[in-house]
Design an enzyme around this catalytic site. Structure first.
Site, PDB file in Angstrom:
ATOM      1  CE  LYS A  53       1.407  -0.048   4.169  1.00  0.00           C
ATOM      2  NZ  LYS A  53       1.098  -1.014   3.857  1.00  0.00           N
ATOM      3  CD  GLN A  97       1.795  -4.398   2.886  1.00  0.00           C
ATOM      4  OE1 GLN A  97       1.661  -3.599   3.988  1.00  0.00           O
ATOM      5  NE2 GLN A  97       2.479  -3.977   2.618  1.00  0.00           N
ATOM      6  CG  ASP A 120      -4.155  -0.179   0.255  1.00  0.00           C
ATOM      7  OD1 ASP A 120      -3.862   0.697   0.081  1.00  0.00           O
ATOM      8  OD2 ASP A 120      -4.268  -1.204   0.119  1.00  0.00           O
TER       9      ASP A 120
END
Ligand code: NAP
Length: 294
Positions: A53, A97, A120
């Site tokens: 990412k 994460q 997200d």
């Protein structure tokens, strides 16, 4: 019929080029999209995801504020970092994460992320907005699935879409997006799960089949009709002594057999996977644009 392959890698690459151009224009106006990335611990899969990412951000000109925290970081310390990022005008998106170490309440942390920086798309505010059809950050994998369909010119409106899987990350949101009264929706949607009786009764009716069960090769050729469009979200490791790592990745769909009946199909790897990070980049750029006019 042998299916045409939906090349997720190529579609993701095209989208990243489009984003890169958009970022260059934003940078000329003094706006640099920024993503705050937080990884707690050293789980190898998470380290690898986070590194990809961060690299993807750098490649297209997004500033990424990378934070690697030790596994024994307290919940309070993590919440303080999220709070700092919520207030930082250079950060437009925050990515924590998952999974987090067991002593940290994941839900509490996700709720602490400002919905305006929730790239997200997991915050209940964004989930709620998505469900009622308002503009929101859409979760990355399901949004990637929709983009694959749109960019492959698949007609979603009026199609019967069968989704196998009802997780909060993939199955439920993708079904929700497809049922919206919007150009990207208007489908008739059936959701299957482990309590569904006779799954193939439903999958055989699908014009578009989205497999997100996490079960290797569970969708076999006898479960689909001729001409179906197949999106395989599943990523499963199966033992393969001939492979260097001793395993290979397969989807939820028996690709070799199903491709002989389908009109379009995504491979694993190289289908949905490359789209997930791309949609995170997309959300970060959207957020930077929104924040610039606030
Ligand atoms: P999950 O949370 O484990 O959910 C799986 C869903 O599939 C559940 O709703 C489950 O039903 C259903 N299911 C499992 N086995 C089934 C069966 N035999 N028949 C019918 N339904 C079945 O998984 P997830 O997070 O949604 O992920 C699904 C897959 O997508 C995994 O392979 C994951 O690795 C992959 N994935 C890929 C990406 C990507 O970027 N490519 C991103 C996210 C996930 P119940 O609810 O009844 O248990």
């Amino acid at each position: 019929m042998t299916a045409k392959i939906i090349d997720g890698k190529a579609i993701a690459e095209q989208m990243r080029l489009e984003l890169k151009d958009e970022i260059a224009i934003l940078r000329d106006k003094g706006i640099v999209p920024g993503l705050g990335v937080i990884l707690v611990g050293e789980d190898p899969a998470s380290v690898s995801y986070v590194s990809s990412k961060e690299k993807a951000c750098r490649d297209i000109g997004i500033f990424s504020d990378d934070n690697r925290l030790p596994a024994d970081t307290s919940e309070q310390e993590l919440l303080a970092l999220v709070d700092r990022m919520n207030k930082d005008p250079k950060i437009h998106g925050i990515l924590v994460q998952l999974p987090l170490p067991k002593h940290i309440d994941e839900n509490k942390v996700l709720l602490a992320i400002s919905p305006e920086k929730d790239v997200d798309g997991f915050h209940p505010i964004n989930v709620g907005k998505m469900v009622v059809g308002e503009d929101a950050f859409l979760p990355c994998t399901p949004h990637g699935v929709i983009q694959l369909l749109l960019r492959s010119k698949v007609k979603i409106s009026g199609a019967h879409v069968v989704v196998v899987g009802r997780s909060n990350i993939v199955g439920k949101p993708v079904a929700n997006m497809l049922v919206q009264k919007k150009d990207t929706g208007n489908a008739t949607v059936t959701i299957c799960h482990t309590r569904t009786q006779d799954i193939s009764y439903f999958t055989k009716q699908a014009d578009i089949l989205i497999a997100a069960a996490g079960k290797p090769n569970m969708i076999t050729a006898d479960m689909v009709k001729d001409g179906v469009v197949v999106i395989d979200v599943g990523v499963n490791r199966v033992d393969d002594p001939t492979a260097k790592k001793g395993y290979r990745l397969v989807g939820d769909v028996d690709f070799d057999a199903v491709k002989e009946k389908a009109s379009l199909i995504t491979p694993v790897p190289g289908g949905v996977g490359p789209m997930t990070i791309t949609m995170l980049l997309y959300n970060t750029v959207r957020s930077a644009v929104i924040h610039s006019v606030l």
